[in-house]
Scaffold this active site. Structure first.
Site, mmCIF file in Angstrom:
data_model
loop_
_atom_site.group_PDB
_atom_site.id
_atom_site.type_symbol
_atom_site.label_atom_id
_atom_site.label_comp_id
_atom_site.label_asym_id
_atom_site.label_seq_id
_atom_site.Cartn_x
_atom_site.Cartn_y
_atom_site.Cartn_z
ATOM 1 N N ALA A 1 -4.323 7.523 -4.488
ATOM 2 C CA ALA A 1 -2.916 7.154 -4.624
ATOM 3 C C ALA A 1 -2.880 5.658 -4.931
ATOM 4 C CB ALA A 1 -2.158 7.469 -3.348
ATOM 5 N N ALA B 1 0.850 -1.193 0.000
ATOM 6 C CA ALA B 1 0.000 0.000 0.000
ATOM 7 C C ALA B 1 0.884 1.240 0.000
ATOM 8 C CB ALA B 1 -0.927 -0.010 1.202
ATOM 9 N N ASN B 2 0.293 2.370 0.222
ATOM 10 C CA ASN B 2 1.063 3.611 0.304
ATOM 11 C C ASN B 2 0.412 4.524 1.339
ATOM 12 O OD1 ASN B 2 -0.988 5.312 -0.968
ATOM 13 N ND2 ASN B 2 -0.613 3.954 -2.691
ATOM 14 N N ARG B 3 0.993 5.688 1.525
ATOM 15 C CA ARG B 3 0.628 6.539 2.656
ATOM 16 C C ARG B 3 -0.516 7.502 2.396
ATOM 17 N NH1 ARG B 3 4.443 6.174 6.568
ATOM 18 N NH2 ARG B 3 6.517 5.513 5.886
ATOM 19 N N SER B 4 -1.451 7.186 1.554
ATOM 20 C CA SER B 4 -2.553 8.116 1.335
ATOM 21 C C SER B 4 -3.608 7.988 2.440
ATOM 22 C CB SER B 4 -3.210 7.822 -0.016
ATOM 23 O OG SER B 4 -4.398 8.569 -0.145
#
Ligand code: C5P
Length: 221
Positions: A95, A29-32
């Site tokens: 994101a 995943a990512n930091r959105s």
């Protein structure tokens, strides 16, 4: 409903990260946080639009007056976006993970003597580019986001050309900017003609209201 400058319009928004499974208990995943995308959906609903918000996994409440469809993966997000068309305006604030594990396993990967597993990645579909380049049902106004850590304007201009969208909202997410997960955002608007407009640092809610006001003008009557 029926009042407000966007009455009768359908606005489609993507928001949040995507989760791409490695096995049943792990993902990439990512930091959105989804804060900016959700704020845009809320502002558009306040302006009278019919709003469909396609959201990845976030810990935010559903904005009032908005149809929310929750998804996990980039592929599910694209399928949901396609199913929600046509729209008058599409804002792609999610994101999306650029890559996903090529072979997500049905069973949990166990620790073992062979050391860590290799995870082969494949590219995810680009939702913004796919929708921008549609020949049927392309929304008349397609807006992308660009989270950059350096040379923000240069990268945003290249992104408009590459993806085929009409407008890019670019923000500086370099370490120390506090944008990721924060409540404030400093954005630049870059148009198809390359023109740049710099906005002051604002609450994400205020960025959303100003953006919706701008999109209302660009969408015409
Ligand atoms: O190429 P990059 O990820 O920087 O582009 C960001 C823009 O493209 C955002 O508007 C994002 O929502 C969109 N995007 C997308 N699908 C992807 C990757 C990015 O819609 N797979």
């Amino acid at each position: 409903r029926g009042a407000g400058p966007l009455a009768g319009r359908h606005l489609l928004v993507t928001s949040g990260p995507t989760h791409e499974p490695i096995d049943p208990v792990r993902y990439i995943a990512n930091r959105s946080s989804g804060k900016q995308g959700h704020a845009i959906a809320a502002a558009a609903a306040e302006a009278g639009a019919r709003v469909t918000l396609v959201s990845g996994p976030v810990s935010l409440p559903d904005p009032p007056g908005v149809t929310v469809v929750r998804v996990e993966t980039a592929r599910a997000m694209l399928a949901t976006v396609e199913a929600a068309l046509p729209a008058d305006i599409a804002v792609f604030a999610a994101a999306v993970a650029d890559w996903r594990p090529a072979n997500a396993t049905d069973e949990k990967i166990k620790k073992g003597p062979d050391g860590p597993p290799g995870i082969a990645l494949v590219e995810n579909p680009d939702i913004l580019a796919t929708v921008s380049q549609k020949t049927v049902n392309r929304p008349p106004l397609v807006v992308g986001f660009a989270a950059e850590t350096h040379r923000v304007v240069e990268h945003a201009r290249a992104k408009i050309a590459r993806k085929g969208c009409d407008l890019i909202v670019a923000n500086d997410v370099s370490a120390g900017s506090g944008v990721m997960g924060g409540d404030r955002n400093t954005v630049l608007l870059i148009g198809r003609d390359g023109a740049v407009e710099t906005w002051p640092t604002l609450d994400k809610d205020e960025v959303a209201r100003r953006l919706v006001a701008r999109l209302t003008v660009l969408a015409g009557t």
